[in-house]
Structures are given as C-alpha cells and as structure tokens.
Write an enzyme that holds these catalytic residues in place. Structure first.
Site, PDB file in Angstrom:
ATOM      1  N   ASP A   1      -6.380  14.703 -24.186  1.00 30.34           N
ATOM      2  CA  ASP A   1      -6.391  13.279 -23.863  1.00 30.34           C
ATOM      3  C   ASP A   1      -5.713  12.559 -25.027  1.00 30.34           C
ATOM      4  O   ASP A   1      -6.308  12.341 -26.073  1.00 30.34           O
ATOM      5  CB  ASP A   1      -7.844  12.819 -23.686  1.00 30.34           C
ATOM      6  CG  ASP A   1      -7.959  11.336 -23.382  1.00 30.34           C
ATOM      7  OD1 ASP A   1      -6.927  10.632 -23.441  1.00 30.34           O
ATOM      8  OD2 ASP A   1      -9.084  10.890 -23.098  1.00 30.34           O
TER       9      ASP A   1
ATOM     10  N   THR B   1      -3.354   6.989 -21.645  1.00 31.03           N
ATOM     11  CA  THR B   1      -3.174   5.608 -21.200  1.00 31.03           C
ATOM     12  C   THR B   1      -1.711   5.287 -21.461  1.00 31.03           C
ATOM     13  O   THR B   1      -1.020   5.985 -22.202  1.00 31.03           O
ATOM     14  CB  THR B   1      -4.021   4.622 -22.009  1.00 31.03           C
ATOM     15  OG1 THR B   1      -3.610   4.698 -23.379  1.00 31.03           O
ATOM     16  CG2 THR B   1      -5.504   4.917 -21.911  1.00 31.03           C
TER      17      THR B   1
ATOM     18  N   TYR C   1       0.864  -1.185   0.000  1.00 32.69           N
ATOM     19  CA  TYR C   1       0.000   0.000   0.000  1.00 32.69           C
ATOM     20  C   TYR C   1       0.895   1.228   0.000  1.00 32.69           C
ATOM     21  O   TYR C   1       1.902   1.245   0.707  1.00 32.69           O
ATOM     22  CB  TYR C   1      -0.931   0.016   1.223  1.00 32.69           C
ATOM     23  CG  TYR C   1      -2.362  -0.128   0.796  1.00 32.69           C
ATOM     24  CD1 TYR C   1      -2.990   0.901   0.104  1.00 32.69           C
ATOM     25  CD2 TYR C   1      -3.071  -1.304   1.016  1.00 32.69           C
ATOM     26  CE1 TYR C   1      -4.290   0.765  -0.340  1.00 32.69           C
ATOM     27  CE2 TYR C   1      -4.369  -1.450   0.567  1.00 32.69           C
ATOM     28  CZ  TYR C   1      -4.979  -0.409  -0.117  1.00 32.69           C
ATOM     29  OH  TYR C   1      -6.252  -0.543  -0.563  1.00 32.69           O
TER      30      TYR C   1
ATOM     31  N   LYS D   1      -1.683   1.711 -24.982  1.00 32.70           N
ATOM     32  CA  LYS D   1      -2.102   1.703 -26.390  1.00 32.70           C
ATOM     33  C   LYS D   1      -0.850   1.898 -27.258  1.00 32.70           C
ATOM     34  O   LYS D   1       0.052   1.072 -27.177  1.00 32.70           O
ATOM     35  CB  LYS D   1      -3.183   2.754 -26.609  1.00 32.70           C
ATOM     36  CG  LYS D   1      -4.453   2.447 -25.775  1.00 32.70           C
ATOM     37  CD  LYS D   1      -5.592   3.416 -25.993  1.00 32.70           C
ATOM     38  CE  LYS D   1      -6.768   3.061 -25.083  1.00 32.70           C
ATOM     39  NZ  LYS D   1      -7.877   4.031 -25.187  1.00 32.70           N
TER      40      LYS D   1
ATOM     41  N   ARG E   1      -1.092  -1.779 -18.737  1.00 33.38           N
ATOM     42  CA  ARG E   1      -2.401  -1.123 -18.652  1.00 33.38           C
ATOM     43  C   ARG E   1      -2.345  -0.069 -17.560  1.00 33.38           C
ATOM     44  O   ARG E   1      -2.062  -0.396 -16.406  1.00 33.38           O
ATOM     45  CB  ARG E   1      -3.503  -2.116 -18.275  1.00 33.38           C
ATOM     46  CG  ARG E   1      -3.696  -3.268 -19.186  1.00 33.38           C
ATOM     47  CD  ARG E   1      -5.078  -3.869 -19.007  1.00 33.38           C
ATOM     48  NE  ARG E   1      -6.036  -3.033 -19.729  1.00 33.38           N
ATOM     49  CZ  ARG E   1      -6.171  -3.030 -21.035  1.00 33.38           C
ATOM     50  NH1 ARG E   1      -5.442  -3.820 -21.781  1.00 33.38           N
ATOM     51  NH2 ARG E   1      -7.043  -2.239 -21.614  1.00 33.38           N
TER      52      ARG E   1
ATOM     53  N   GLU F   1      -0.413   4.864  -0.419  1.00 33.98           N
ATOM     54  CA  GLU F   1      -1.150   6.115  -0.636  1.00 33.98           C
ATOM     55  C   GLU F   1      -0.273   7.307  -0.286  1.00 33.98           C
ATOM     56  O   GLU F   1       0.507   7.250   0.653  1.00 33.98           O
ATOM     57  CB  GLU F   1      -2.440   6.110   0.194  1.00 33.98           C
ATOM     58  CG  GLU F   1      -3.498   5.247  -0.472  1.00 33.98           C
ATOM     59  CD  GLU F   1      -4.770   5.121   0.353  1.00 33.98           C
ATOM     60  OE1 GLU F   1      -4.926   5.857   1.334  1.00 33.98           O
ATOM     61  OE2 GLU F   1      -5.588   4.268  -0.013  1.00 33.98           O
TER      62      GLU F   1
HETATM   63  C1  LIG Z   1      -8.887   4.317 -24.353  1.00 34.93           C
HETATM   64  C2  LIG Z   1      -9.204   5.717 -24.006  1.00 34.93           C
HETATM   65  C3  LIG Z   1      -9.474   6.097 -22.688  1.00 34.93           C
HETATM   66  C4  LIG Z   1      -9.703   5.107 -21.585  1.00 34.93           C
HETATM   67  O1  LIG Z   1      -8.665   4.315 -21.222  1.00 34.93           O
HETATM   68  P1  LIG Z   1      -8.900   3.111 -20.180  1.00 34.93           P
HETATM   69  O2  LIG Z   1      -7.511   2.757 -19.779  1.00 34.93           O
HETATM   70  O3  LIG Z   1      -9.621   2.059 -20.902  1.00 34.93           O
HETATM   71  O4  LIG Z   1      -9.672   3.650 -19.028  1.00 34.93           O
HETATM   72  C5  LIG Z   1      -9.653   7.440 -22.408  1.00 34.93           C
HETATM   73  N1  LIG Z   1      -9.595   8.363 -23.402  1.00 34.93           N
HETATM   74  C6  LIG Z   1      -9.365   8.029 -24.672  1.00 34.93           C
HETATM   75  C7  LIG Z   1      -9.330   9.101 -25.708  1.00 34.93           C
HETATM   76  C8  LIG Z   1      -9.181   6.696 -25.025  1.00 34.93           C
HETATM   77  O5  LIG Z   1      -8.997   6.364 -26.306  1.00 34.93           O
END
Ligand SMILES: *Cc1c(COP(=O)(O)O)cnc(C)c1O
Length: 487
Positions: free
Chosen positions: A252, A281, A75, A284, A290, A77
């Site tokens: 994002d 993220t 943990y 990707k 992840r 935090e």
């Molecule tokens: C995939 C994605 C997310 C979410 O990601 P997670 O790890 O699945 O929560 C947020 N914003 C955009 C633009 C995405 O393509």
C-alpha cells in the site's frame, strides 16, 4: 520555483485558470452563493496556512478543473470496452488513458483506475487476493442478507468459509494503516490478523522479526506500506519473506506513490516490481485528484477488474479523467525534480529538528515525512497540534511506537513535505519551519483543566503564536499557492 510546482505553470496558464475559476464561481454563485463564498474562503485559508499534513498536497488547476465536467453524469459500470451501460465510449477513452499512464509510469503489467479512495483500493485488492487464491463462497451461502447484519459469530463463520485466511500487516502505532488488519476496519474482521512492529531501540522495521512472524502465522496476505513510518522499506526483502511462506505481497504505497513515480524510490525500494498487488491513493504525494488506484500482476488482474460491483459503486468517470491528467503530469521530467525536492525537504526538516534537540522517531527520515516525539517538550500530541495550529502551522497528531498517551491524545506530531514543496519551499525554508515549530513547542506548557491535569489543555507564552504566525506568513507570501491565480 516553478520546477517543483504543478506542471504547466506559467503566466499564461495562470491567467487562463483564473478566467476559468472566476467564471465557474459566478455560475455557482447564481444558484447557491454560500458555496461560492466557502470555495473562495477555502483557497484563502489554504494560501495562508503552513500545510504540513503529510497526506495532503495541492493538485494543479488542470487536475482540479478536469473533475468539474459532465463525466460526473455518466454511469459506467464494467470495464473499458465492456460496460453494463450504453454510450460509454468517452469514459472508455479517459479510463484507458488513466490506466495506460499508470502502467507506463509505474512499470506495472496491469492497472485499475476505478477505486474511489485508498481504502476502496485496498478492499478491491483484498477481495481480489481472496478470489484468486481461495475458493470463496458468497454471503447468500451463509444465509446473510447484508454484511451489516453479520454478528461476530457470523464473521467467524464467514472467515471459516473463506478458509480462515490470515493477514499480517504493520501495526497502527508503528505507522501502519487502519486498513492493514486493524479491528475497526473490515480488514481486521474478514481476516485473522496479526501485526508486525518496529525495533523498539531503532524504530526501524526489523525484517528478521517480520520473517519470524510470517513463518509462525503463515498469512495469505503480507501487507507492507505505512502512513506514519519515516523510513524507506526494502520491498525485495518483503517479497522474499512472502515467497518463503507462500503469501501474497500487497504493498500500500498510498503515502509515498509520488516518490515512486518520481524515481526517488528505485530498485529494492520500488514496490511495483516486487509486489503481487500494489495499491495507492492518487491525492497524496502523487498530487492528483482524490482517489485510488490498484496495480497488479497478470495473475490478479481478472479479479481486480471485478472491483466494481464486488466492493465499489459505479466508477467516478470525472475523477478517472482527472487521474489521467495527473498521471500525465507525473510522467513529465518536472515531477522527478519535485519528488527529489520532497525527499530533500523532509531531510532538511528532520535535520532542523535534530540540531535543535527535538526527538524524532527513528532519529530522522529518508522519505517525505517526519515524526516528532513531543514528549521531549513535556506535551501530548493533542496539545502540540493545537498550539501549532494557533500559530498558523497545520499538522496532525499521531501515535508513536508504544505510545504512552494512546491513539487519541498521542505523543507525536507528523509532518510531511509534499504540499509546501509544491508551493516552492526549499531546504532553507524547511529549516526555518523546524525553527518555528520548536519555538512554539518550547514555549508551550501543559495546563490543568477543571478536573486537574489535562492531556488537551495548554498555554502558549505571550506573543509567541502571533510572532510565529507572522513569520509563517512571510514564508507563505514568498512562495504563493497557485501563483497568478486570482478569483
Ligand atoms: C491515506 C491512506 C489510505 C486511505 O486513503 P483514503 O483515500 O483516505 O481512503 C490507505 N492506506 C494508507 C497507507 C494511507 O496512508
């Protein structure tokens, strides 16, 4: 082609990784053999499918192995050097490494490596923007016990308390994400939201229309970024729009962070120097574990640091360690070669579709994804997705702008190049992929269900799925996943 695959490759690396996984599976097997079996089968299935899902990739053995350690048991935090739990010195080391690599890689003044996912990163960012820009009261002040107990009227009250804040983001059907103000997500409840779309003729973002919407709506937050828009964004222009109306620009980059890290997107196309807050993220195109990451200017750093416990559970220390490893990989020169290949391959796929007369949203791509309009084949996205899957091609259906078939059946198929590029596919292979996709779709017909016409049922001409699957396997065998890794 090892230059685009996960770094550290080579016969010795593969042999060592093989030993590690063989031993790990024997240990798992001694407790729950069915999990060990499913784990082996998952590798076999991933090896044998043409993975074109734009949000997926293959992380390196180093990244994957880093997640399986005793850091999972801690943990932690709090923040580096300031924990609410004892004995976090080693968590401090890995979290500091993750944030240092992130700052250096993206040229950001501040990084936060604790978000468990992309959605969590966005939630951290939204609350940080509210906390920095608005005097926000707590739930207790509203007389609420838990957010789940809030009715629509309570939400209205909460928004009023927060100053009726507004968010302007890209609409879902033009490629935006659920977390950019869409109703089923908290972002569409905590903010009054409005969405901008794309030009109906060109399919491109119309910056004048975004500016007009921003002037009229006066959002606290302008969100840029996407999950299914096949083009680059000019973030300098987005920042100009935000500045003109006094909004905070949040980008994002969940989908395209790998192209930013690999310096394919630079200057006006690099969001980090232009945005107040950038979220992503890590799994990707960035090819890490992840998870999520928030980058910010100094102004927002103190509020982002409070992400846990404001909206996050305790940090996943083992995943932060893996983020540090993945970001170290992304700082290697090989990652730039990889990122450029991702963009070149998406281009080859789009060209392959265009020369075979398949319709594309915006007519092409200049990032890592391609959005095929399958109405030109007389199919719904659902039918096309299933027919492709029957033929060994894994994609996902996706809405196209003003989709006549709605968000469930859809009229589009989204393709991405990051995963197969990691396997070593080049532009010739991606052209072949376009050929195989067109072969499947042009031999697929909508079929009727028991109650008449169906948006889900279809038939594929005899032998086509088998022939395409065999051709796909040939491509896959020539470009093995985790070469040299034997279980
Ligand atoms: C995939 C994605 C997310 C979410 O990601 P997670 O790890 O699945 O929560 C947020 N914003 C955009 C633009 C995405 O393509």
């Amino acid at each position: 082609m090892t230059s685009t695959s996960a770094s550290g490759q080579g016969a010795e690396y593969a042999a060592t990784a093989s030993e590690a996984y063989q031993a790990a599976l024997r240990v798992i097997e001694s407790v729950e053999p069915r999990v060990a079996d499913a784990t082996r089968k998952e590798l076999a299935d991933q090896r044998d499918s043409l993975k074109l899902i734009a949000s997926e990739n293959y992380a390196s053995p180093a990244v994957l192995l880093t997640m399986g350690t005793w850091f999972s048991d801690k943990y932690a935090e709090g923040t580096v050097g300031h924990r609410f739990y004892a004995a976090c010195q080693n968590v401090d080391t890995v979290e500091a490494l993750a944030t240092e690599h992130a700052r250096e890689l993206f040229g950001a003044p501040y990084a936060y490596a604790q978000p468990h996912s992309g959605i969590d990163a966005n939630l951290v960012a939204y609350w940080a923007i509210l906390a920095t820009k608005v005097e926000a009261p707590g739930l207790a002040e509203l007389g609420a016990k838990h957010v789940n107990d809030l009715s629509e009227a309570d939400w209205e009250k909460l928004r009023a308390k927060l100053g009726n804040q507004r968010l302007l983001g890209m609409s879902l059907d033009t490629g935006g994400h659920l977390t950019h103000g869409f109703r089923p997500n908290i972002s569409g409840k905590m903010f009054h939201q409005r969405q901008y779309g794309t030009n109906p003729e060109t399919g491109f973002i119309d910056y004048d229309a975004v500016a007009a919407a921003a002037r009229e709506f006066k959002p606290l937050v302008l969100v840029a970024g996407y999950s299914a828009y096949p083009r680059r964004i000019n973030f300098a222009k987005m920042r100009e729009i935000a500045d003109e109306v006094g909004a905070t620009l949040m980008v994002d980059m969940a989908h395209f962070a790998g192209l930013v890290a690999g310096k394919v997107f630079t200057g006006d196309e690099d969001p980090v120097p232009h945005a107040h807050v950038t979220t992503t993220t890590t799994h990707k195109s960035l090819r890490g574990p992840r998870g999520g990451l928030v980058l910010a200017t100094e102004e927002f750093a103190p509020a982002v640091d409070k992400g846990c416990p404001m909206v996050l559970g305790g940090p996943l220390s083992h995943v932060m360690a893996a983020k540090a490893v993945a970001l170290a990989e992304a700082r290697q020169p090989e990652f730039r070669t990889y990122a450029q290949a991702v963009a070149d391959n998406a281009q080859a796929l789009a060209d392959g579709f265009v020369k075979r007369d398949a319709g594309l949203v915006t007519g092409g791509t200049d990032n890592h994804l391609v959005l095929l309009d399958v109405t030109s084949f007389g199919l719904t996205g659902r039918q096309a997705e299933s027919a492709l899957l029957d033929s060994g091609i894994v994609t996902n259906r996706n809405a196209i702008p003003a989709d006549p078939n709605g968000a469930w059946y859809t009229s589009g198929i989204r393709f991405g190049s990051p995963a197969l590029t990691t396997r070593g596919f080049g532009t010739d292979e991606f052209d072949r992929v376009a050929e195989l996709v067109v072969e499947v779709l042009s031999n697929t017909q909508p079929a009727a269900g028991p109650n008449g016409p169906s948006k889900a049922k279809y038939t594929i001409a005899d032998g086509v799925a088998e022939r395409v699957h065999a051709a796909a396997s040939e491509l896959l065998d020539a470009n093995p996943l985790y070469p040299g890794l034997t279980l």
